[in-house]
Design a protein around this motif. Sequence first.
Motif, PDB file in Angstrom:
ATOM      1  N   MET A  36       0.819  -1.197   0.000  1.00 43.57           N
ATOM      2  CA  MET A  36       0.000   0.000   0.000  1.00 43.57           C
ATOM      3  C   MET A  36       0.862   1.260   0.000  1.00 43.57           C
ATOM      4  O   MET A  36       0.543   2.226  -0.661  1.00 43.57           O
ATOM      5  CB  MET A  36      -0.928  -0.039   1.221  1.00 43.57           C
ATOM      6  CG  MET A  36      -1.963   1.031   1.182  1.00 43.57           C
ATOM      7  SD  MET A  36      -3.011   0.829  -0.257  1.00 43.57           S
ATOM      8  CE  MET A  36      -4.533   1.380   0.342  1.00 43.57           C
ATOM      9  N   LYS A  37       1.958   1.203   0.764  1.00 39.65           N
ATOM     10  CA  LYS A  37       2.853   2.353   0.845  1.00 39.65           C
ATOM     11  C   LYS A  37       3.474   2.635  -0.532  1.00 39.65           C
ATOM     12  O   LYS A  37       3.625   3.787  -0.925  1.00 39.65           O
ATOM     13  CB  LYS A  37       3.934   2.094   1.891  1.00 39.65           C
ATOM     14  CG  LYS A  37       4.746   3.288   2.242  1.00 39.65           C
ATOM     15  CD  LYS A  37       5.686   2.987   3.399  1.00 39.65           C
ATOM     16  CE  LYS A  37       6.403   4.236   3.833  1.00 39.65           C
ATOM     17  NZ  LYS A  37       7.287   3.997   4.958  1.00 39.65           N
ATOM     18  N   PHE A  38       3.809   1.564  -1.265  1.00 35.44           N
ATOM     19  CA  PHE A  38       4.395   1.701  -2.600  1.00 35.44           C
ATOM     20  C   PHE A  38       3.402   2.363  -3.563  1.00 35.44           C
ATOM     21  O   PHE A  38       3.753   3.259  -4.325  1.00 35.44           O
ATOM     22  CB  PHE A  38       4.834   0.325  -3.126  1.00 35.44           C
ATOM     23  CG  PHE A  38       5.398   0.372  -4.509  1.00 35.44           C
ATOM     24  CD1 PHE A  38       6.663   0.886  -4.729  1.00 35.44           C
ATOM     25  CD2 PHE A  38       4.663  -0.091  -5.588  1.00 35.44           C
ATOM     26  CE1 PHE A  38       7.189   0.946  -6.017  1.00 35.44           C
ATOM     27  CE2 PHE A  38       5.172  -0.041  -6.869  1.00 35.44           C
ATOM     28  CZ  PHE A  38       6.446   0.474  -7.084  1.00 35.44           C
ATOM     29  N   ILE A  39       2.152   1.933  -3.512  1.00 33.92           N
ATOM     30  CA  ILE A  39       1.110   2.501  -4.380  1.00 33.92           C
ATOM     31  C   ILE A  39       0.911   3.980  -4.051  1.00 33.92           C
ATOM     32  O   ILE A  39       0.812   4.810  -4.953  1.00 33.92           O
ATOM     33  CB  ILE A  39      -0.217   1.719  -4.223  1.00 33.92           C
ATOM     34  CG1 ILE A  39      -0.049   0.317  -4.795  1.00 33.92           C
ATOM     35  CG2 ILE A  39      -1.363   2.449  -4.906  1.00 33.92           C
ATOM     36  CD1 ILE A  39      -1.204  -0.603  -4.517  1.00 33.92           C
ATOM     37  N   ARG A  40       0.884   4.301  -2.779  1.00 31.46           N
ATOM     38  CA  ARG A  40       0.724   5.692  -2.353  1.00 31.46           C
ATOM     39  C   ARG A  40       1.897   6.545  -2.845  1.00 31.46           C
ATOM     40  O   ARG A  40       1.721   7.680  -3.275  1.00 31.46           O
ATOM     41  CB  ARG A  40       0.597   5.770  -0.839  1.00 31.46           C
ATOM     42  CG  ARG A  40       0.075   7.098  -0.364  1.00 31.46           C
ATOM     43  CD  ARG A  40      -0.182   7.148   1.118  1.00 31.46           C
ATOM     44  NE  ARG A  40      -0.899   5.962   1.565  1.00 31.46           N
ATOM     45  CZ  ARG A  40      -0.847   5.481   2.787  1.00 31.46           C
ATOM     46  NH1 ARG A  40      -0.126   6.076   3.702  1.00 31.46           N
ATOM     47  NH2 ARG A  40      -1.517   4.407   3.119  1.00 31.46           N
ATOM     48  N   MET A  41       3.109   5.994  -2.789  1.00 30.97           N
ATOM     49  CA  MET A  41       4.288   6.712  -3.250  1.00 30.97           C
ATOM     50  C   MET A  41       4.202   6.985  -4.757  1.00 30.97           C
ATOM     51  O   MET A  41       4.464   8.101  -5.212  1.00 30.97           O
ATOM     52  CB  MET A  41       5.559   5.911  -2.947  1.00 30.97           C
ATOM     53  CG  MET A  41       6.837   6.624  -3.356  1.00 30.97           C
ATOM     54  SD  MET A  41       8.306   5.620  -3.128  1.00 30.97           S
ATOM     55  CE  MET A  41       8.153   4.486  -4.500  1.00 30.97           C
TER      56      MET A  41
END
Length: 122
Positions: free
Chosen positions: A1-6
């Motif tokens: 999720m953090k990767f997608i947000r980034m």
Amino acid sequence: MKFIRMILGRLILAMDFLTGPKPVVREKREQDAIDALTANMALYQFKACPFCVKVRRQLRKHALNIELRDAQNNATFKAELTREGGRHKVPCLRIEKGPNDVKWLYESDDIISFLKTELKLS
């Protein structure tokens, strides 16, 4: 999720950079008057937050010189927003009306509406 947000954050910033509005050009006296009205305002924001980008685009469009405060990466601004504003939520416009009179305005649409009304912008 953090990767997608980034990834989404970088896309938002790229689109803002590529499609950013051109600032309005005012006569010096008129711009100085606007600057005086915004001198005691600060926008607490996150760089890649889409709602913060929305407010920053309006600031740029109307050539408003409002201090930007990074409440995500600056611990001092984050603590100030939480302690004085009541919550860690952005965008938030801090409006200092007097020594002990500070208003904290949340929500991008409310901030834009306030600025347009208060500064008599079109």
